[in-house]
Design an enzyme around this catalytic site. Structure first.
Site, short mmCIF file in Angstrom:
data_model
loop_
_atom_site.label_atom_id
_atom_site.label_comp_id
_atom_site.label_asym_id
_atom_site.label_seq_id
_atom_site.Cartn_x
_atom_site.Cartn_y
_atom_site.Cartn_z
N HIS A 15 0.83 -1.20 0.00
CA HIS A 15 0.00 0.00 0.00
C HIS A 15 0.86 1.26 0.00
CE1 HIS A 15 -2.85 2.83 2.25
NE2 HIS A 15 -3.42 2.61 1.10
N GLU A 42 0.48 -0.50 -4.71
CA GLU A 42 -0.59 0.47 -4.94
C GLU A 42 0.04 1.85 -4.88
OE1 GLU A 42 -3.90 3.22 -3.26
OE2 GLU A 42 -1.92 2.76 -2.45
N ASP A 44 -0.94 6.34 -5.48
CA ASP A 44 -2.00 7.35 -5.66
C ASP A 44 -1.50 8.42 -6.62
OD1 ASP A 44 -3.73 6.39 -3.29
OD2 ASP A 44 -1.76 6.73 -2.38
N HIS A 57 -0.39 10.94 -2.22
CA HIS A 57 -1.71 10.57 -1.69
C HIS A 57 -2.60 11.77 -1.40
CE1 HIS A 57 -4.63 9.67 1.51
NE2 HIS A 57 -4.76 8.51 0.88
N GLU A 117 -4.28 4.34 -8.13
CA GLU A 117 -5.51 4.94 -7.59
C GLU A 117 -5.57 6.40 -7.99
OE1 GLU A 117 -6.23 4.94 -3.31
OE2 GLU A 117 -7.88 6.33 -3.69
O1 G3P Z 1 -6.66 1.81 -2.90
C1 G3P Z 1 -6.78 1.40 -1.57
C2 G3P Z 1 -6.49 2.53 -0.60
O2 G3P Z 1 -5.28 3.13 -0.99
C3 G3P Z 1 -7.59 3.57 -0.55
O3 G3P Z 1 -7.41 4.50 0.45
O4 G3P Z 1 -6.74 6.69 1.35
O5 G3P Z 1 -5.09 4.84 1.35
O6 G3P Z 1 -5.73 5.94 -0.78
P1 G3P Z 1 -6.20 5.55 0.58
MG MG Z 2 -4.63 4.76 -2.21
#
Ligand code: G3P
Ligand code: MG
Length: 254
Positions: A15, A42, A44, A57, A117
């Site tokens: 993450h 993952e 952002d 993020h 994301e």
């Molecule tokens: O994509 C899963 C997760 O990353 C969603 O929440 O706030 O960590 O981007 P966040």
């Molecule tokens: Mg995320």
């Protein structure tokens, strides 16, 4: 790059990279995830002032850089001058914000799959969708090498319109039955949910419609085991070390 059909194994998605061990969403975090044995990361993404796509993020700079203000109010050349690592630890002072293109190149080098994301700023949904798809196409990434997700239905709609072959995931932080109609509409591949809202019945309902189910953020292997037993395909974890060692995945030799 392998195809997404060999999906989620090991079933841990690092993450924001290995974000418990290196500054989130940086090259250091993605490389650390790879070194630990993860195959998936993952990250952002959002837009800069001129419409460049950067990996961060928050929609503001304060928490993870030495900058101030909104990302979208700054140019990419300026954002590149910021320190995106010292907040996490002195050893990471050389980490810079990455563009999506730089990140796609790194993913290719490291042979990592990625869930991108899309963090939309209201009113900029179309630009973000357009830019993300353009960058992926320019980089000649097979759409099947990436999972594109968002909480924003508008963004996912645009992405689907622009790219009929992209692999899409719908993010849900709270449970709502709207997933059924919406995922059918955008021909989603996965539903990515806050693990707290999941139950055996809900996972079964999602799987009955043939969607992959992923859950965030899970740093406890015991919780992960329960989710896997319900049929969850993968969990997002900040700390892939404990999760991967629990699953007996060896660190990468490279
Ligand atoms: O994509 C899963 C997760 O990353 C969603 O929440 O706030 O960590 O981007 P966040
Ligand atoms: Mg995320």
């Amino acid at each position: 790059m392998h195809s997404i059909n060999s999906v989620f194994y090991p079933p841990i998605i690092a993450h924001r990279g290995a974000s418990a061990l290196a500054p989130e969403n940086t090259a250091a975090a993605f490389r650390k995830a790879k070194a630990l044995g993860a195959k998936w990361v993952e990250l952002d993404v959002t837009l800069t002032k001129e419409g460049e796509v950067v990996v961060i993020h928050d929609d503001t700079l304060e928490r993870t850089t030495n900058g101030v203000g909104r990302v979208i109010d700054h140019s990419y050349p300026f954002l590149k001058t910021l320190d995106a690592g010292s907040w996490f630890g002195k050893a990471f002072a050389n980490q810079r914000l990455l563009s999506l293109v730089e990140t796609l190149q790194l993913l290719e080098q490291e042979q990592l799959f990625a869930n991108i994301e899309m963090k939309t700023v209201v009113g900029h949904e179309h630009s973000l969708a357009e830019q993300v798809i353009q960058k992926i196409q320019l980089q000649h990434m097979a759409p099947s090498a990436l999972l594109l997700s968002s909480f924003s239905k508008k963004t996912l709609h645009y992405v689907r319109k622009l790219s009929p072959t992209s692999v899409l995931g719908f993010l849900m932080d709270e449970w709502s039955t709207e997933w059924k109609a919406f995922c059918a509409e955008i021909n989603a591949y996965s539903v990515n949910l806050n693990h707290d809202v999941l139950s055996l019945d809900r996972v079964h309902a999602l799987k009955a419609e043939q969607y992959r189910v992923t859950a965030y953020v899970v740093n406890d292997p015991i919780r992960a085991e329960i989710l896997f037993s319900w049929g969850v395909d993968a969990v997002f974890s900040d700390c892939p070390t404990s999760m991967l060692s629990y699953l007996n995945v060896s660190p990468s030799a490279t």
